[in-house]
Design an enzyme around this catalytic site. Sequence first.
Site, mmCIF file in Angstrom:
data_model
loop_
_atom_site.group_PDB
_atom_site.id
_atom_site.type_symbol
_atom_site.label_atom_id
_atom_site.label_comp_id
_atom_site.label_asym_id
_atom_site.label_seq_id
_atom_site.Cartn_x
_atom_site.Cartn_y
_atom_site.Cartn_z
ATOM 1 N N CYS A 263 36.024 9.721 -6.220
ATOM 2 C CA CYS A 263 37.415 9.786 -5.770
ATOM 3 C C CYS A 263 37.546 9.658 -4.252
ATOM 4 O O CYS A 263 38.332 8.838 -3.752
ATOM 5 C CB CYS A 263 38.072 11.068 -6.272
ATOM 6 S SG CYS A 263 37.417 12.610 -5.575
ATOM 7 N N HIS A 311 39.687 16.869 -5.709
ATOM 8 C CA HIS A 311 40.026 15.513 -6.162
ATOM 9 C C HIS A 311 41.083 14.928 -5.243
ATOM 10 O O HIS A 311 41.951 15.642 -4.740
ATOM 11 C CB HIS A 311 40.536 15.525 -7.605
ATOM 12 C CG HIS A 311 40.666 14.154 -8.195
ATOM 13 N ND1 HIS A 311 39.578 13.412 -8.591
ATOM 14 C CD2 HIS A 311 41.755 13.364 -8.439
ATOM 15 C CE1 HIS A 311 39.981 12.248 -9.066
ATOM 16 N NE2 HIS A 311 41.304 12.192 -8.965
ATOM 17 N N HIS A 323 43.424 6.228 -8.340
ATOM 18 C CA HIS A 323 42.312 7.154 -8.121
ATOM 19 C C HIS A 323 41.145 6.800 -9.033
ATOM 20 O O HIS A 323 41.272 6.023 -9.978
ATOM 21 C CB HIS A 323 42.758 8.604 -8.332
ATOM 22 C CG HIS A 323 42.992 8.984 -9.773
ATOM 23 N ND1 HIS A 323 42.743 10.251 -10.263
ATOM 24 C CD2 HIS A 323 43.455 8.273 -10.846
ATOM 25 C CE1 HIS A 323 43.041 10.306 -11.546
ATOM 26 N NE2 HIS A 323 43.473 9.126 -11.922
#
Length: 348
Positions: A263, A311, A323
């Site tokens: 990520c 994240h 993402h």
Amino acid sequence: MASHRKPRQRPLRGGTVRTAATLALAGAATATAFEGTSQAEPQRTPSQIKADVDRLYEEAEAATERYNGAKEKADEAQRALNELRDETARRTDRLNASRRALGSLAAGQYRSGGLGPAVQLAMAEDPQDYLARAALLTRAGDRSAADIASVRRQLDEVGALRDRAAGHLAELRAGQAELAAHKSAVEGKLDAATQLLARLTAEERTAYEAPTGAGEAAPTGARTPARPAPSDGSRAARAIAFAHGAIGKPYVWGATGPSGYDCSGLTQAAYRSAGVSLPRTTYTQINTGRRVSRGELAPGDLVFFYPGVTHVGLYIGNGQMIHAPRPGSTVRVAPVDSMPWAGATRPA
């Protein structure tokens, strides 16, 4: 008549009663034991398995970000070590050239009939010994005193460089040990998740792998204000264009492209393409640029999730982000409402 009567039951005496009770309890315990061993582990429902897999993936991502941070530190220590070693080699070459010059001077003086006291010191077997007694140079009044003082200075500089290199080497080794620990943690979480996923049917696993699975449920709650993605050539627009080009590439933990991303690796690469340098990890990226509230979100902002800020995605407008979700998935578009919100920042 007496022959048709039922035989009288003799009352059980105390010892007999105890024996019978003991046998009854033992039989019950044995039956229970057999019953227990015959029972398999309770069957877990698909929703329970999915919840556990989601948790393991979240924990793996947290360990991945710690791995990324440790790798960044180890890489920096390695670069610093390499630079110091290169500089040490250059300084050592100059030092050796100076010492060879002193040797040539000494040979010339010897041929001409003698060696000055300073040169005798320079030609000693242990250079450190004669340099430690460099105060004698002043008394000796030899014309090579300045050259010898230069050698002394260069030798000290080389020694200092070697000490600094040793420090960076120790830092590198510590970073590598930390790296190995976090790598092991990530792999352990991913192995456990894989074993749990193997309990699902093919249909259940396909549903889990779909974009609406594993932390990408349909959006709930308040929607983020819709704003169109920019196409003005700004840094945010270039970062978004890069992220769009990465859609479909696999999630690979610890990767920054070009064939796969995790990520924070995706967001770092996207902004690198726009000429903006971002740090490597989610918990350092969130401190880059200006923090913005959820209501202020604009395309190009970085959006962060989970309490540990483990994240990150790139906001593209209309309540959506690009993402890299988790292992086994690919870079994709998803709603920002699909994960627990942690914050946002505007790097450009």
